[in-house]
Structures are given as C-alpha cells and as structure tokens.
Design a protein around this motif. Structure first.
Motif, PDB file in Angstrom:
ATOM      1  N   ASP A 117      18.009  59.301-142.611  1.00  0.00           N
ATOM      2  CA  ASP A 117      18.957  58.199-142.651  1.00  0.00           C
ATOM      3  C   ASP A 117      19.926  58.489-143.796  1.00  0.00           C
ATOM      4  OD1 ASP A 117      20.306  55.884-142.784  1.00  0.00           O
ATOM      5  OD2 ASP A 117      18.567  54.617-142.375  1.00  0.00           O
ATOM      6  N   ASN A 166      22.396  57.029-145.002  1.00  0.00           N
ATOM      7  CA  ASN A 166      22.792  55.952-145.916  1.00  0.00           C
ATOM      8  C   ASN A 166      21.710  55.646-146.933  1.00  0.00           C
ATOM      9  OD1 ASN A 166      25.117  55.724-144.448  1.00  0.00           O
ATOM     10  ND2 ASN A 166      24.171  54.278-143.023  1.00  0.00           N
ATOM     11  N   LYS A 167      20.466  55.900-146.546  1.00  0.00           N
ATOM     12  CA  LYS A 167      19.377  55.582-147.466  1.00  0.00           C
ATOM     13  C   LYS A 167      19.156  56.682-148.490  1.00  0.00           C
ATOM     14  CE  LYS A 167      16.109  52.773-144.809  1.00  0.00           C
ATOM     15  NZ  LYS A 167      14.805  53.000-144.164  1.00  0.00           N
ATOM     16  N   CYS A 168      19.419  57.925-148.111  1.00  0.00           N
ATOM     17  CA  CYS A 168      19.101  59.061-148.977  1.00  0.00           C
ATOM     18  C   CYS A 168      19.884  58.967-150.282  1.00  0.00           C
ATOM     19  CB  CYS A 168      19.424  60.361-148.260  1.00  0.00           C
ATOM     20  SG  CYS A 168      19.239  61.807-149.295  1.00  0.00           S
ATOM     21  N   VAL A 169      19.169  59.047-151.412  1.00  0.00           N
ATOM     22  CA  VAL A 169      19.832  58.944-152.701  1.00  0.00           C
ATOM     23  C   VAL A 169      20.021  60.303-153.368  1.00  0.00           C
ATOM     24  CG1 VAL A 169      19.045  56.602-153.107  1.00  0.00           C
ATOM     25  CG2 VAL A 169      17.644  58.509-153.863  1.00  0.00           C
ATOM     26  N   HIS A 189      22.543  65.680-149.514  1.00  0.00           N
ATOM     27  CA  HIS A 189      21.485  65.458-148.530  1.00  0.00           C
ATOM     28  C   HIS A 189      20.734  66.754-148.281  1.00  0.00           C
ATOM     29  CE1 HIS A 189      23.084  61.608-148.116  1.00  0.00           C
ATOM     30  NE2 HIS A 189      24.055  61.872-147.274  1.00  0.00           N
ATOM     31  N   CYS A 237       9.545  61.064-150.291  1.00  0.00           N
ATOM     32  CA  CYS A 237      10.900  60.504-150.321  1.00  0.00           C
ATOM     33  C   CYS A 237      10.866  59.053-150.816  1.00  0.00           C
ATOM     34  CB  CYS A 237      11.488  60.572-148.924  1.00  0.00           C
ATOM     35  SG  CYS A 237      13.151  59.949-148.830  1.00  0.00           S
ATOM     36  N   PRO A 286      13.104  56.441-151.198  1.00  0.00           N
ATOM     37  CA  PRO A 286      13.609  55.334-150.383  1.00  0.00           C
ATOM     38  C   PRO A 286      13.174  55.398-148.923  1.00  0.00           C
ATOM     39  CG  PRO A 286      15.346  56.915-150.741  1.00  0.00           C
ATOM     40  CD  PRO A 286      14.125  57.482-151.377  1.00  0.00           C
ATOM     41  N   ALA A 290      13.982  57.735-146.712  1.00  0.00           N
ATOM     42  CA  ALA A 290      15.102  58.151-145.875  1.00  0.00           C
ATOM     43  C   ALA A 290      14.688  59.242-144.897  1.00  0.00           C
ATOM     44  CB  ALA A 290      16.241  58.660-146.749  1.00  0.00           C
ATOM     45  N   HIS A 345      20.163  60.837-137.744  1.00  0.00           N
ATOM     46  CA  HIS A 345      19.576  59.502-137.902  1.00  0.00           C
ATOM     47  C   HIS A 345      18.387  59.307-136.952  1.00  0.00           C
ATOM     48  CE1 HIS A 345      19.328  55.133-138.086  1.00  0.00           C
ATOM     49  NE2 HIS A 345      19.951  55.246-139.243  1.00  0.00           N
ATOM     50  N   GLU A 395      27.599  50.645-148.277  1.00  0.00           N
ATOM     51  CA  GLU A 395      27.834  49.807-147.108  1.00  0.00           C
ATOM     52  C   GLU A 395      29.112  50.227-146.382  1.00  0.00           C
ATOM     53  OE1 GLU A 395      25.918  46.114-149.452  1.00  0.00           O
ATOM     54  OE2 GLU A 395      27.787  45.756-148.361  1.00  0.00           O
ATOM     55  N   ALA A 444      28.403  53.131-144.450  1.00  0.00           N
ATOM     56  CA  ALA A 444      27.649  52.780-143.256  1.00  0.00           C
ATOM     57  C   ALA A 444      28.595  52.328-142.158  1.00  0.00           C
ATOM     58  CB  ALA A 444      26.673  51.669-143.583  1.00  0.00           C
TER      59      ALA A 444
END
Ligand code: SF4
Ligand code: SF4
Lengths: 230, 391
Positions: A57, A59-62, A92, A110, A112, A114, A141, A221, A224
C-alpha cells in the motif's frame, strides 16, 4: 553421572519376519481409486495464508527500510518514485524475486502494515527476454492484486509486461486485466536522489520545509486522491 | 608393445603425470548425479563388482551457512539455517530458536511449546516417509515409495496451512512460533491424517518391511559394531541399531517430551536390516506421540513471548552469552551452539549435524567389501543428508 532409563521396546515388536506371500496382498490397490490428480483438469489450490507474492500500500509505506534490513536474501532495494510528476515523500521497497526466499519476514516487521502478501505464487515464465524483467518490481496495491487473483485464479504474477524507458526513467506496468500503471523511478537508496535539473525547486522546498511541517502530515491524503484519480 | 614404465617416462618428459595402473581394479565415480547419492559423491575403487576402497567426496552443496549466519539479524537466520536439513527443516529452526531463547532468558509460552513439539513430530513423520520412499526406490519396490510420497503430501498440505510454506516452513522463531494454529479444523485434519497413515503402516509392512526380497537385500550388509559406532560419534537410529539405547528426547528432554510416552527401539545386529526396522518402529512411535499430543490439545495462551523488543526485529539485540540446544532428528542428534556478543547479529553459530559422522567416515568403512548393487542401499539405510555434511 545419573543413569537415564529408557523405555526400550521389546525386540519382538521391532523386528519383522520375512514373508513370501504378504507382498502380494498389495495387489488390492489395483482396484482402488488413485490418489493422484489429473493436471491440468484438476489442480491443487494453495492454502489460505500461503506465502506468495507481496503487495504494498503505497500510501501507508513510510519508507523506514525495516523490510530491507530484515531481508535475509537482500532482495529489497529502496526506490524513489514519482507518480504523476509528484515525488513520493518516502522511498518504497522494490523486491527482486530472483533473490527472494518468500520468508515474509519483511511483512512481519513492517511497522504500518503496508507490506502484505497474497497466495499467488507462480514464479515461472515462458522464458522470453522481456518476461525476465517481470520479477523485479515495486509491489502493487493489495486490492488490485486480489482483484486480479480472483478473476484468473491461476496464481500467476499480476503483471504481464514491465516497460522501462531508460531515458525518461519511466516505468509502465501492464496489468493482466488490461490496466496500465505508470510511474517514474528517480533513484535508489535510503537518501533522496538529487533532482537533476531543478535546483531552484529544491531550494524552495528546503526553505519551506520548516513552516510546512504541519501541512506535510496532510499530504499523503492528497497523494491518495491523485492515485485514485489514476 | 610399449611397457608401462616407458609410457610413464614419456608422459613425464611432456610434463604430464601418469599413475601406474593396479591390476584388476578401476575407479568409479558414484554420484553426484546418481539418484541414490543426492548431491554427494563417492569415489569407489572397484575390483570386479566389489568395493575395495571408498572415498567420500563432499562439497557439492557447500553454501557456508555458519559464516553467513554471522552477517544477518537474529530472526532472519531462520530463513537460512533451515536449509541445512531439507527433509525436516523444522529441526534446525527449533535448535537455533531454543538456543537463542536460552540466551535471551525467554520462557516460551505453553502453547508455543505444544506447537513446536507437534511440528517437530510431524517433521519426523514426513522425514521417515521420505526415507521409505528413498529406500524402496533403491530396493526396487517402487510402489511402496510412491505410497510414501502420497502420504507425505498430506502432511505437506497441513504444514502449508499452518506455516504458509510446503517444504521450507520458516515457522519456529526465537520466542515462539510465527503464526497461531489456523483453527480447530486443522487439528481435526491432523488427527485424520495420523489415523490414515497409521492404517497404511500395515500395507508398508506387507510390501516392504516383511518382504522376503527386501530382507534378503538388507540383511548382513553395512554391518557396524557398537564400539566403532560410539568411536565415530554415530547417533540416532544408526546407533540404536548397534545396541545402544540413546535418544536425546529421553537423555536430555526438551519441550513437552518428559510428559509423552514412547518406546525406544534397540537392536543388536547393526546391519542395514536392523536400521530399517528401527526406523519403521520409530515412525509408528511418532504417530503415537502425535496422537497423545492431539489428545492433550493445545494449551490456550499466546503463541510467542510478549516482549517489546520483538517490535524492532532488525535491531533486536541479544545479550552476550552462549547456549547449546539439541534435538533428536530422524538422522540423529542435531545440535546448535550459538554465541552472542551483544550485537544484533550472532557472533558464531555452530551446527552439529548427525550426517557428518555417518556420511563421511563411517560410510568409507562400511562400503569396503560391499557389492556395487548394495552401495545405494547401504547409503540409504544410513539415511545420509548431504546438505548437513556440506553446511
Ligand atoms: S514497506 Fe513497511 S517496512 Fe518497508 S519501508 Fe515501507 S513502511 Fe517500512
Ligand atoms: S519475503 Fe523476500 S523480500 Fe521479504 S524478507 Fe523474505 S526474502 Fe526478503
């Protein structure tokens, strides 16, 4: 030294007597249904939770590189990515299936959540030159992967072709359901790459970095949304 | 006709070395692509069809596990070390995890202990089925081997549901196991499988273990006596076949074994037949142990230790210290000695594999005087594991 007592089995139980006739009893299996299955008319489905290909994901990966540090095969390379002209805030992981052992330790660490995995596992190609590039990818995704897995159910890789333009650094994933997925690879490593021709933008970014700290948390966001628009 | 001496001299003049031929013997390279040797090779000096001298030629699988383990974080090594024993990968996982648990001072929860014991026993059953497959192929009773492969498939499906992998499970980790049991359905399926294989044991007896031809082929070949076996450090079923009652599960109990009931088979002959009989009986005992475990049922509770340090696996530091843990594998006594110097990587991981004794030194002695046709049978009766020799 203390004596250990073993419960020793009597010899008569362990030993077997040879017999001429008994092997013939196995002939009864001639009249039984075989346990083998008829491939390709029948197939074995992988069990739920079988360790297969990864999903990510974005958007979740930090970009914390935990996955890259735990990987026993060093299959993970952090990659800086630009989607729709906008650079992702964090790198990523790019996974090389030529090295991966499918241990899924990266999924476990991981923070979060992700990274994930699905049951698809077929790591075979028809050995075309271009297909060899397939198995070195930034996972897509999970929803999209699962959708493809549901439609085909042959446990193959969801991407049919990966095109990499050396000059523009643009990568295109041609998914099996006909969709296309475009992004740019800017560089590799944990440190952000130097933007080649836009020094002014970088200086601006630096100057704005401090006052913008609050807005930065909101930015994912925005990303996203832009990805949904894809 | 040129004499041999002249040939040798002529060769030397041209910078070559010709070795004098001995009368009536020839050298035979047995393996590594021979089905019986599995990535392992023997150089046999033959006189007719008798072996005069055998030299084990190992190293085809060398991947330097022990050295590689010094460069990877603690948990990650599980994905590496399990490759030391392909038929039962849970054994290297378990010994490494048990040793690290000891250094960390972790009390593994009851549920994890139950799962570990069950997984080890399942691994034993599937490794014995694998061995039956090998032995029957070498004896020419192909049917029994195909049955064994089919029944092992059931265990592999169970492993797949539990661990997510079929052959390499990567399941037991320091501190417990990686996943919980996937529900009661799995336990029921395991019970069915145990009953199913138990019912099939009779057929294996009929076709393989009570077969007149199999007895004729196995009897009296590869005889090892007690003194020789003890001097060479042979363990496991091979040692029990020479008349020594020794089983790590009883001698140095670990996990749930003190609570379990099983018999240790001991025979005195020390030949291939005795070894085959011991293994057959142990398969029966392992199924019995699995039944007991299922009757006990998994205790409730967590399946790994609750330690905040486990949140940060790549940088998990293990306090300085060392520990040794060993288990009884189907091949023998499998142990791991782990040393930590307080970093996030091991200082040293030393594996004590059982095959290094019976796969290199012992086999060289046992093969002397054997017929060529018996070589694969003797190899299989010792249950040699090449990746463990080469590790
Ligand atoms: S996938 Fe997970 S572990 Fe890897 S960099 Fe992203 S957030 Fe970190
Ligand atoms: S699953 Fe593959 S990429 Fe992930 S940690 Fe294991 S080897 Fe590395």
């Amino acid at each position: 030294m203390e004596e250990i007592t073993f419960k020793v089995a009597p010899e008569s139980k362990v030993k077997k007597k040879p017999s001429f006739l008994k092997p013939w009893l196995s002939l009864k299996y001639l009249f039984k249904k075989p346990v083998t299955i008829k491939i390709p008319y029948e197939s074995i489905e992988p069990a739920e939770g079988y360790r297969g290909f990864h999903t990510l994901d974005w958007n979740k990966c930090v970009g914390c590189n935990f996955c890259g540090q735990i990987c026993p095969a060093r299959a993970i390379e952090m990659t800086w990515i630009e989607v729709d002209g906008k650079m992702e805030k964090r790198p990523h992981p790019k996974i090389d299936y030529g090295r991966c052992t499918f241990c899924q330790f990266c999924v476990e660490v991981c923070p979060p959540g992700a990274l994930g995995f699905v049951e698809s596992y077929m790591l075979t190609t028809e050995w075309n030159e271009e297909e060899l590039q397939l198995f070195d990818w930034v996972p897509i995704h999970p929803d999209k992967f699962k959708e493809i897995q549901e439609t085909y159910r042959d446990w193959r890789f969801p991407v049919e072709k990966i095109k990499f333009d050396k000059e523009t650094k643009e990568v295109t994933y041609y998914l099996r359901n006909g969709e296309e997925f475009k992004f740019k690879i800017l560089g590799y490593g944990i440190r952000p790459p130097k933007p080649p021709a836009k020094p002014t933008v970088k200086a601006e970014e630096k100057a704005q970095a401090k006052p913008e700290e609050k807005t930065q948390t909101k930015k994912p966001e925005l990303d996203a949304e832009s990805e949904k628009a894809d | 006709m040129v004499s041999q001496q002249e040939l040798i001299r002529e060769a030397r003049e041209n910078g070559m070395e010709l070795l004098p031929l001995e009368k009536d013997t020839y050298e035979l390279f047995f393996g590594p692509q021979h089905m019986a040797t599995e990535n392992y090779s023997l150089i046999l000096k033959m006189d007719g069809h008798r072996v005069v001298k055998a030299i084990a030629n190992v190293g085809f699988l060398h991947r330097g596990f022990e050295k590689l383990a010094e460069y990877r974080p603690w948990h990650t090594n599980i994905a590496l070390l399990l490759r030391i024993c392909v038929p039962e990968p849970d054994v290297p996982e378990a010994i490494y995890s048990m040793a690290v648990d000891e250094i960390m001072g972790w009390e593994v929860p009851d549920r994890a202990q139950w799962i570990r014991t069950t997984v080890l026993e399942m691994a034993r059953v599937s490794a014995y089925l694998f061995w039956i497959m090998g032995l029957s192929f070498k004896l020419g009773v192909y049917t029994a081997g195909q049955w064994a492969a089919a029944y092992r498939e059931r265990l592999m499906a169970l492993f797949e549901q539990l661990t997510g992998g079929r052959v390499y499970h990567i399941y037991t980790i320091p501190g417990g196991v990686r996943r919980d049991i996937p529900g009661d359905r799995w336990l029921r399926e395991l019970k069915d499988t145990v009953e199913y294989i138990k019912a099939k044991l009779k057929d294996f007896d009929n076709l393989l273990f009570e077969n007149y031809i199999a007895h004729r082929r196995l009897e009296g070949i590869g005889v090892m006596d007690k003194k020789f076996a003890l001097a060479e450090g042979v363990t496991g079923p091979n040692l029990r076949a020479t008349g020594v009652a020794y089983d790590v599960r009883r001698a140095d109990p670990y996990l749930l074994y003190p609570e379990l009931d099983f018999e240790v088979p001991v025979l005195k002959e020390g030949d291939a037949l005795a070894r085959a009989m011991i293994r057959r009986f142990e398969l029966e005992q392992d199924l019995y142990i699995l039944e007991q475990l299922l009757e006990m049922g998994p205790p409730s509770g967590p399946y790994k230790v609750q330690d905040p340090r486990l949140k940060n696996l790549p940088r998990l530091k293990v306090p300085a210290g060392d520990a040794f843990a060993h288990v009884e594998a189907t091949k023998g006594d499998f142990g791991a000695y782990v040393v930590s110097d307080g970093k996030n990587k091991p200082y040293r991981v030393q594996i004590r594999g059982p095959s290094i004794s019976h796969g290199v030194r012992v086999i060289e002695q046992l093969l002397v005087g054997a017929r060529l046709a018996d070589v694969p049978v003797i190899l299989m009766s010792l249950d040699n594991c090449p990746p463990d020799i080469d590790r």
